[in-house]
Design a protein around this motif. Sequence first.
Motif, PDB file in Angstrom:
ATOM      1  N   LYS A   1       8.995  15.877   4.630  1.00  0.00           N
ATOM      2  CA  LYS A   1       9.213  16.267   3.239  1.00  0.00           C
ATOM      3  C   LYS A   1       8.441  15.332   2.322  1.00  0.00           C
ATOM      4  O   LYS A   1       8.023  14.234   2.724  1.00  0.00           O
ATOM      5  N   ALA A   2       8.252  15.759   1.093  1.00  0.00           N
ATOM      6  CA  ALA A   2       7.503  14.959   0.125  1.00  0.00           C
ATOM      7  C   ALA A   2       8.285  13.695  -0.220  1.00  0.00           C
ATOM      8  O   ALA A   2       9.476  13.743  -0.531  1.00  0.00           O
ATOM      9  N   SER A   3       7.597  12.575  -0.162  1.00  0.00           N
ATOM     10  CA  SER A   3       8.225  11.287  -0.457  1.00  0.00           C
ATOM     11  C   SER A   3       7.134  10.233  -0.606  1.00  0.00           C
ATOM     12  O   SER A   3       5.942  10.547  -0.544  1.00  0.00           O
ATOM     13  N   TYR A   4       7.555   8.987  -0.800  1.00  0.00           N
ATOM     14  CA  TYR A   4       6.622   7.865  -0.872  1.00  0.00           C
ATOM     15  C   TYR A   4       6.871   6.929   0.306  1.00  0.00           C
ATOM     16  O   TYR A   4       8.013   6.717   0.718  1.00  0.00           O
ATOM     17  N   SER A   5       5.811   6.361   0.827  1.00  0.00           N
ATOM     18  CA  SER A   5       5.918   5.415   1.935  1.00  0.00           C
ATOM     19  C   SER A   5       5.125   4.160   1.590  1.00  0.00           C
ATOM     20  O   SER A   5       4.053   4.252   0.973  1.00  0.00           O
TER      21      SER A   5
ATOM     22  N   THR B   1       0.863  -1.177   0.000  1.00  0.00           N
ATOM     23  CA  THR B   1       0.000   0.000   0.000  1.00  0.00           C
ATOM     24  C   THR B   1       0.901   1.229   0.000  1.00  0.00           C
ATOM     25  O   THR B   1       1.722   1.400   0.910  1.00  0.00           O
ATOM     26  N   ARG B   2       0.747   2.070  -1.017  1.00  0.00           N
ATOM     27  CA  ARG B   2       1.599   3.252  -1.132  1.00  0.00           C
ATOM     28  C   ARG B   2       0.894   4.485  -0.588  1.00  0.00           C
ATOM     29  O   ARG B   2      -0.293   4.695  -0.867  1.00  0.00           O
ATOM     30  N   SER B   3       1.620   5.269   0.188  1.00  0.00           N
ATOM     31  CA  SER B   3       1.137   6.564   0.662  1.00  0.00           C
ATOM     32  C   SER B   3       2.074   7.643   0.144  1.00  0.00           C
ATOM     33  O   SER B   3       3.283   7.415   0.003  1.00  0.00           O
ATOM     34  N   VAL B   4       1.511   8.801  -0.142  1.00  0.00           N
ATOM     35  CA  VAL B   4       2.305   9.955  -0.529  1.00  0.00           C
ATOM     36  C   VAL B   4       2.491  10.824   0.710  1.00  0.00           C
ATOM     37  O   VAL B   4       1.509  11.270   1.315  1.00  0.00           O
ATOM     38  N   VAL B   5       3.734  11.022   1.093  1.00  0.00           N
ATOM     39  CA  VAL B   5       4.041  11.839   2.270  1.00  0.00           C
ATOM     40  C   VAL B   5       4.202  13.290   1.829  1.00  0.00           C
ATOM     41  O   VAL B   5       4.938  13.587   0.884  1.00  0.00           O
TER      42      VAL B   5
ATOM     43  N   THR C   1      -5.853   7.940  -3.528  1.00  0.00           N
ATOM     44  CA  THR C   1      -4.469   8.015  -3.062  1.00  0.00           C
ATOM     45  C   THR C   1      -4.431   8.430  -1.598  1.00  0.00           C
ATOM     46  O   THR C   1      -5.153   9.337  -1.186  1.00  0.00           O
ATOM     47  N   ILE C   2      -3.602   7.745  -0.817  1.00  0.00           N
ATOM     48  CA  ILE C   2      -3.443   8.073   0.596  1.00  0.00           C
ATOM     49  C   ILE C   2      -2.355   9.139   0.741  1.00  0.00           C
ATOM     50  O   ILE C   2      -1.252   8.987   0.208  1.00  0.00           O
TER      51      ILE C   2
END
Length: 457
Positions: A244-248, A199-203, A237-238
């Motif tokens: 900072k902006a990244s993917y988790s 499961t991908r989240s956008v930070v 999208t979660i």
Amino acid sequence: MGKHLYEHDNHLVQPSGCYDTVGSTETNIADGFTMVAVGDLIVTRPLTKGRDLGFGTVVELLRDADVTFGNMETNLFDIRSFSGSPQAEYGGAYHISLPELGPDLKLMGFNLLSRANNHSFDWGVEGMRETSRVLDQNGIIHSGVGENLAQASAPHFLETPRGRVALVSFASTFTPMSRAADPAGEASGRAGVNALRLTRSVVVTSDMLESLRQIRNELPGFKLCQDDSDHIVLAGTIYKAGEKASYSYEANPRDVTDVLLNVRRGKQFSDFCIATNHGHEPGNWSQEPANYEQSFAHRLIDAGADAYVAHGPHQLRGIEIYKDRPIFYSLGNFVMDDLRTPVGADMFAAYGKDPRIHTDAEVTVSEMATGYETAPALSDPVFYEGMITVTRFERNRLAELRLHPIELGHSRRFANRGIPVLASRQQAKGILERVQKLSKPFGTQIAIENDVGIIRL
């Protein structure tokens, strides 16, 4: 066998009170055991009969090992008599090679291949079955696909003079409808790959998250059903708050349990167990693994894996040594010879080409020149550099790891590109220095001697 065993009547007998636990995770191979591991094999023709442009030296390294392992991203069958068809709406190249590649891979030295990846079902179930048949005929052990999840996830075993080797293959990057499933009730199982769902989240920063929340609250159909102070869901999208902006990424708990169970099973019936993942996360642009992967790699080794080998992003990533076992976060490409792979109509359309005017090669070159939405152009020289890793064990401990830099002919004409040769001194230095830098955060020290990277314990 445990050190407390002794011989009696030509049998090994355990004294009273001494026993080997079934769940032992210890390495149990003979001294001098070597594993050669490489990255992705995108290969569409036999290579050993071609002009020797330095490939022969590479083959010598592959053959001189107990285990020679790589990730198989090509289907094997004769398209003239093939009864299947490409998967619907794949939108990319359908990787294929003739069955003659089977004996050629064996001749190169490959005896263990992973099959779970995003090209495993380019040609559907029929392509998977034909590929399995060719590899079986040539005595190459493979794992990661099957008629259902139980088969796809099961460890497969290679017998070597220095010990029995298990392979558990899974993929965190896979195409829709290629995930294997077991039977349930009256529904039969589904053939596919052993998948690790993520499961991908956008930070984003707190300010960004608040702006996104305002957008979401204005959309029709929104209904707040839970406290979402630290995250929101917008258009599927979660989004989560962070520095900072990244993917988790978060791995599916059930898939994690299944993979760890099969690693444990594999080690219980072998002397050496390899766990391998095909994942592009967070993207082919990244030289660092996804944020979930290090902790998961450690759990795999804790469960019994003697090595963790990752591939997928088409470029090299760092190396870690954890509990005296190697972790390769990506070995890049080993072969990227995409000459005979047919291009589907969807891919012609995606790159503005017409099959009545343009050729498959012209579409492939266009793809490599422009890249995907979340990936750099595959024509970048970094995708034409890789490594052959040689891991040697003594007294059941990792003794030495040697890294042989290779290059795949980025500057060659299209018809000759993608075949590995040992990198020149200058290029080898650049590759190894990059891997040194990428491995430093993991505490790994790599010496460079005679154009070879060396990790000693």
